[in-house]
Design a protein around this motif. Structure first.
Motif, PDB file in Angstrom:
ATOM      1  N   ASP A  44       0.912  -1.123   0.153  1.00 32.64           N
ATOM      2  CA  ASP A  44       0.102   0.104  -0.142  1.00 32.64           C
ATOM      3  C   ASP A  44       0.804   1.271  -0.010  1.00 32.64           C
ATOM      4  N   PHE A  45       1.828   1.242   0.847  1.00 31.81           N
ATOM      5  CA  PHE A  45       2.728   2.490   0.709  1.00 31.81           C
ATOM      6  C   PHE A  45       3.134   2.742  -0.755  1.00 31.81           C
ATOM      7  N   GLU A  46       3.747   1.559  -1.163  1.00 34.44           N
ATOM      8  CA  GLU A  46       4.432   2.152  -2.569  1.00 34.44           C
ATOM      9  C   GLU A  46       3.326   2.460  -3.591  1.00 34.44           C
ATOM     10  N   LEU A  47       2.141   1.998  -3.492  1.00 31.95           N
ATOM     11  CA  LEU A  47       0.810   2.264  -4.379  1.00 31.95           C
ATOM     12  C   LEU A  47       0.858   3.782  -4.123  1.00 31.95           C
ATOM     13  N   GLY A  48       0.782   4.403  -2.661  1.00 35.16           N
ATOM     14  CA  GLY A  48       0.472   5.666  -2.561  1.00 35.16           C
ATOM     15  C   GLY A  48       1.727   6.555  -3.078  1.00 35.16           C
ATOM     16  N   ARG A  49       2.836   5.892  -2.489  1.00 33.28           N
ATOM     17  CA  ARG A  49       4.066   6.863  -3.151  1.00 33.28           C
ATOM     18  C   ARG A  49       4.572   7.049  -4.167  1.00 33.28           C
ATOM     19  N   GLN A  50       4.338   6.000  -5.090  1.00 35.41           N
ATOM     20  CA  GLN A  50       4.871   5.811  -6.614  1.00 35.41           C
ATOM     21  C   GLN A  50       3.822   5.544  -7.595  1.00 35.41           C
ATOM     22  N   TYR A  51       2.718   5.026  -7.232  1.00 35.15           N
ATOM     23  CA  TYR A  51       1.787   4.980  -8.380  1.00 35.15           C
ATOM     24  C   TYR A  51       0.688   5.891  -8.315  1.00 35.15           C
ATOM     25  N   ALA A  52       0.148   6.321  -7.354  1.00 36.59           N
ATOM     26  CA  ALA A  52      -0.960   7.311  -7.235  1.00 36.59           C
ATOM     27  C   ALA A  52      -0.868   8.652  -7.700  1.00 36.59           C
ATOM     28  N   SER A  53      -1.608   9.066  -8.688  1.00 33.41           N
ATOM     29  CA  SER A  53      -1.609  10.471  -9.430  1.00 33.41           C
ATOM     30  C   SER A  53      -1.949  11.664  -8.170  1.00 33.41           C
ATOM     31  N   VAL A  54      -2.974  11.094  -7.284  1.00 35.70           N
ATOM     32  CA  VAL A  54      -3.511  11.903  -6.539  1.00 35.70           C
ATOM     33  C   VAL A  54      -3.670  10.966  -5.002  1.00 35.70           C
ATOM     34  N   PHE A  55      -3.147  11.562  -3.821  1.00 37.72           N
ATOM     35  CA  PHE A  55      -3.216  10.874  -2.960  1.00 37.72           C
ATOM     36  C   PHE A  55      -4.058  11.541  -1.814  1.00 37.72           C
ATOM     37  N   VAL A  56      -5.247  10.924  -1.287  1.00 41.12           N
ATOM     38  CA  VAL A  56      -5.858  11.315  -0.385  1.00 41.12           C
ATOM     39  C   VAL A  56      -5.567  11.055   1.226  1.00 41.12           C
ATOM     40  N   SER A  57      -4.838  11.836   1.831  1.00 39.76           N
ATOM     41  CA  SER A  57      -4.213  11.786   3.233  1.00 39.76           C
ATOM     42  C   SER A  57      -4.830  12.045   4.300  1.00 39.76           C
ATOM     43  N   SER A  58      -4.522  11.126   5.370  1.00 39.54           N
ATOM     44  CA  SER A  58      -5.219  11.385   6.903  1.00 39.54           C
ATOM     45  C   SER A  58      -3.725  11.607   7.520  1.00 39.54           C
ATOM     46  N   PRO A  59      -3.690  12.754   7.659  1.00 39.52           N
ATOM     47  CA  PRO A  59      -2.397  13.465   8.154  1.00 39.52           C
ATOM     48  C   PRO A  59      -2.013  13.244   9.524  1.00 39.52           C
ATOM     49  N   PHE A  60      -3.015  12.973  10.409  1.00 42.11           N
ATOM     50  CA  PHE A  60      -2.590  12.462  11.743  1.00 42.11           C
ATOM     51  C   PHE A  60      -2.063  11.081  11.842  1.00 42.11           C
ATOM     52  N   SER A  61      -1.846  10.266  10.680  1.00 38.74           N
ATOM     53  CA  SER A  61      -1.493   8.746  10.380  1.00 38.74           C
ATOM     54  C   SER A  61      -0.103   9.131   9.884  1.00 38.74           C
ATOM     55  N   SER A  62       0.812   8.378  10.758  1.00 32.80           N
ATOM     56  CA  SER A  62       2.472   8.487  10.228  1.00 32.80           C
ATOM     57  C   SER A  62       2.385   7.644   8.895  1.00 32.80           C
ATOM     58  N   PHE A  63       1.404   6.574   8.518  1.00 30.87           N
ATOM     59  CA  PHE A  63       1.403   6.121   7.340  1.00 30.87           C
ATOM     60  C   PHE A  63       1.114   7.174   6.256  1.00 30.87           C
ATOM     61  N   SER A  64       0.106   7.728   6.324  1.00 30.85           N
ATOM     62  CA  SER A  64      -0.268   8.987   5.437  1.00 30.85           C
ATOM     63  C   SER A  64       0.868   9.994   5.417  1.00 30.85           C
ATOM     64  N   ASN A  65       1.434  10.348   6.501  1.00 34.21           N
ATOM     65  CA  ASN A  65       2.393  11.391   6.593  1.00 34.21           C
ATOM     66  C   ASN A  65       3.810  10.955   5.877  1.00 34.21           C
ATOM     67  N   GLN A  66       4.309   9.797   5.941  1.00 35.07           N
ATOM     68  CA  GLN A  66       5.435   9.147   5.246  1.00 35.07           C
ATOM     69  C   GLN A  66       5.193   9.063   3.997  1.00 35.07           C
ATOM     70  N   ILE A  67       3.905   8.889   3.301  1.00 39.22           N
ATOM     71  CA  ILE A  67       3.809   8.911   1.798  1.00 39.22           C
ATOM     72  C   ILE A  67       3.682  10.266   1.222  1.00 39.22           C
ATOM     73  N   ALA A  68       3.233  11.120   1.966  1.00 38.28           N
ATOM     74  CA  ALA A  68       2.988  12.533   1.942  1.00 38.28           C
ATOM     75  C   ALA A  68       4.311  13.241   1.736  1.00 38.28           C
ATOM     76  N   PHE A  69       4.961  12.893   2.687  1.00 38.79           N
ATOM     77  CA  PHE A  69       6.571  13.506   2.992  1.00 38.79           C
ATOM     78  C   PHE A  69       7.556  12.900   1.737  1.00 38.79           C
ATOM     79  N   SER A  70       7.336  11.613   1.410  1.00 38.83           N
ATOM     80  CA  SER A  70       8.045  11.330   0.364  1.00 38.83           C
ATOM     81  C   SER A  70       7.727  12.024  -1.082  1.00 38.83           C
ATOM     82  N   ARG A  71       6.584  12.293  -1.439  1.00 37.65           N
ATOM     83  CA  ARG A  71       5.925  12.987  -2.345  1.00 37.65           C
ATOM     84  C   ARG A  71       6.117  14.486  -2.209  1.00 37.65           C
ATOM     85  N   MET A  72       6.666  14.976  -1.091  1.00 37.28           N
ATOM     86  CA  MET A  72       6.716  16.595  -0.910  1.00 37.28           C
ATOM     87  C   MET A  72       5.399  17.147  -1.114  1.00 37.28           C
TER      88      MET A  72
END
Length: 387
Positions: free
Chosen positions: A314-342
């Motif tokens: 899932d992490f790779e799907l959000g980080r590398q494959y998604a054109s758009v990522f809807v994030s739950s920013p209180f989650s460290s999982f969402s944060n790390q995906i959004a952080f990698s995507r800047m």
């Protein structure tokens, strides 16, 4: 703990994919201090936060590193409150990450990775955290003073091996207080290269998403994969974090409709019942997950029910494959995906927990440039004990 032991007994013959550790190859770094990086008993993203920060500190200090041999994972938990803090530690790190590619990427950054070498057990570094990235020189001075004190009281010279903090601690150590520090954290995170099996699984899920979408659009070539991380689980709602499920669900539904339209890939693990609940909140929206798109995929089947192994797909799907990522920013999982995507293509759901996890992650792993003029002051204002 009983639940973990019972489930472990059930999956003994069907455990996480068995990977012979390539780190048994002997890799010797020049004589000097080594940072031994633990796998903390937390979820995938929290483990990643600790690993990334330890690597970043080691790089800043000019120390070599030892990577963890095993990582932790929940087993068939799906963030239920009674098992959200129970982890098994029998998963090889190299089920998730590619040893050769990760070592090569870290060496390009200037880190030497030591492995297969007998050395003393690590001791916890006499360092107080958190520290601003600009203050890491002080950490180096503290450790050098400690090293000289130890050397003067001992006739033996041994390689000093450190845990930068207790091996169970996570997650706030380094606060990036410049763009350079933020970029270094991100570069280090991107050096953790997923294993070929994880990458193949993510590719196969994304391909299935596009193929299904193509059929629904009369063979028109699809171009957008919109992914969303839905995170209103028990461990957020019923724990000390006290996430408002009603407020979150309302805003998540609105964000998915606005950002994704009529097709979304949900990231995470969901029971059939929970998935139906979400579908009921989003009538007219086609909803898939990695397992609805690839129910018999070899990697997903081989590593079921190891939640935090499957989470890396899932992490790779959000980080590398998604054109758009809807994030739950209180989650460290969402944060790390959004952080990698800047923040690229990231839509944040504007909800936080009562414990302000979203604010904490935004200070420590910012997803936009300069979110705080003084991140250390922002941290201290909200959490005075961090001063």
């Amino acid at each position: 703990m009983l639940r973990v032991l019972v489930v472990l007994a059930m999956v003994t013959a069907h455990s996480a994919e068995d990977v012979t550790s390539p780190s048994l190859r002997r890799r010797v770094c020049p004589r000097g201090p080594i940072v031994s990086i633990p796998s903390v008993p937390k979820g995938l993203a929290n483990q990643r936060m600790r690993i990334v920060q330890d690597l970043t500190v080691a790089l800043s200090l000019g120390y070599a590193v030892e990577l963890p041999e095993h990582v932790h994972s929940r087993i068939g938990c799906r963030y239920e409150l009674d098992c959200a803090a129970e982890y098994a530690s029998n998963v090889s790190t190299w089920t998730l990450y590619d040893f050769d590619d990760t070592v090569a990427a870290l060496e390009r950054l200037g880190l030497c990775v030591s492995s297969g070498v007998s050395a003393p057990l690590p001791e916890v570094a006499p360092v107080t955290w958190p520290r601003a990235a600009s203050e890491l020189t002080d950490v180096w001075l503290d450790l050098e003073r400690h090293k000289k004190t130890r050397s003067s009281s001992s006739s033996r010279t041994t390689t000093q091996k450190w845990y930068l903090a207790k091996p169970t601690d996570c997650c706030t150590f380094v606060v990036p207080d410049s763009d350079v520090a933020v970029d270094l954290l991100r570069d280090v995170g991107d050096a953790l290269v997923p294993s070929e099996a994880v990458r193949r699984a993510a590719t196969d899920v994304a391909t299935a998403f596009f193929e299904k979408k193509k059929k629904k659009t009369n063979n028109k070539s699809p171009s957008v994969l919109c992914a969303a991380h839905w995170r209103d689980d028990e461990d957020m709602v019923l724990s000390q974090h006290r996430l408002s499920r009603a407020a979150y669900d309302t805003k998540m539904v609105k964000a998915i409709r606005s950002a994704c339209g009529t097709r979304v890939l949900l990231l995470g693990g969901f029971s059939a019942e929970r998935l139906e609940d979400i579908r009921a909140m989003l009538p007219g929206v086609s909803i898939d997950t990695k397992t609805t798109l690839q129910p018999t995929h070899p990697f997903l089947k081989a590593n079921d029910p190891y939640d935090d192994v499957l989470a890396l797909v899932d992490f790779e799907l959000g980080r590398q494959y998604a054109s758009v990522f809807v994030s739950s920013p209180f989650s460290s999982f969402s944060n790390q995906i959004a952080f990698s995507r800047m923040g690229r293509g990231v839509v944040d759901v504007d909800v936080d927990t009562q414990t302000k996890l979203g604010l904490l992650w935004r200070i420590q792993f910012p997803t936009t440039r300069d979110p705080f003029a003084d991140p250390c002051a922002a941290l201290a204002n909200q959490w005075p004990k961090s001063r």
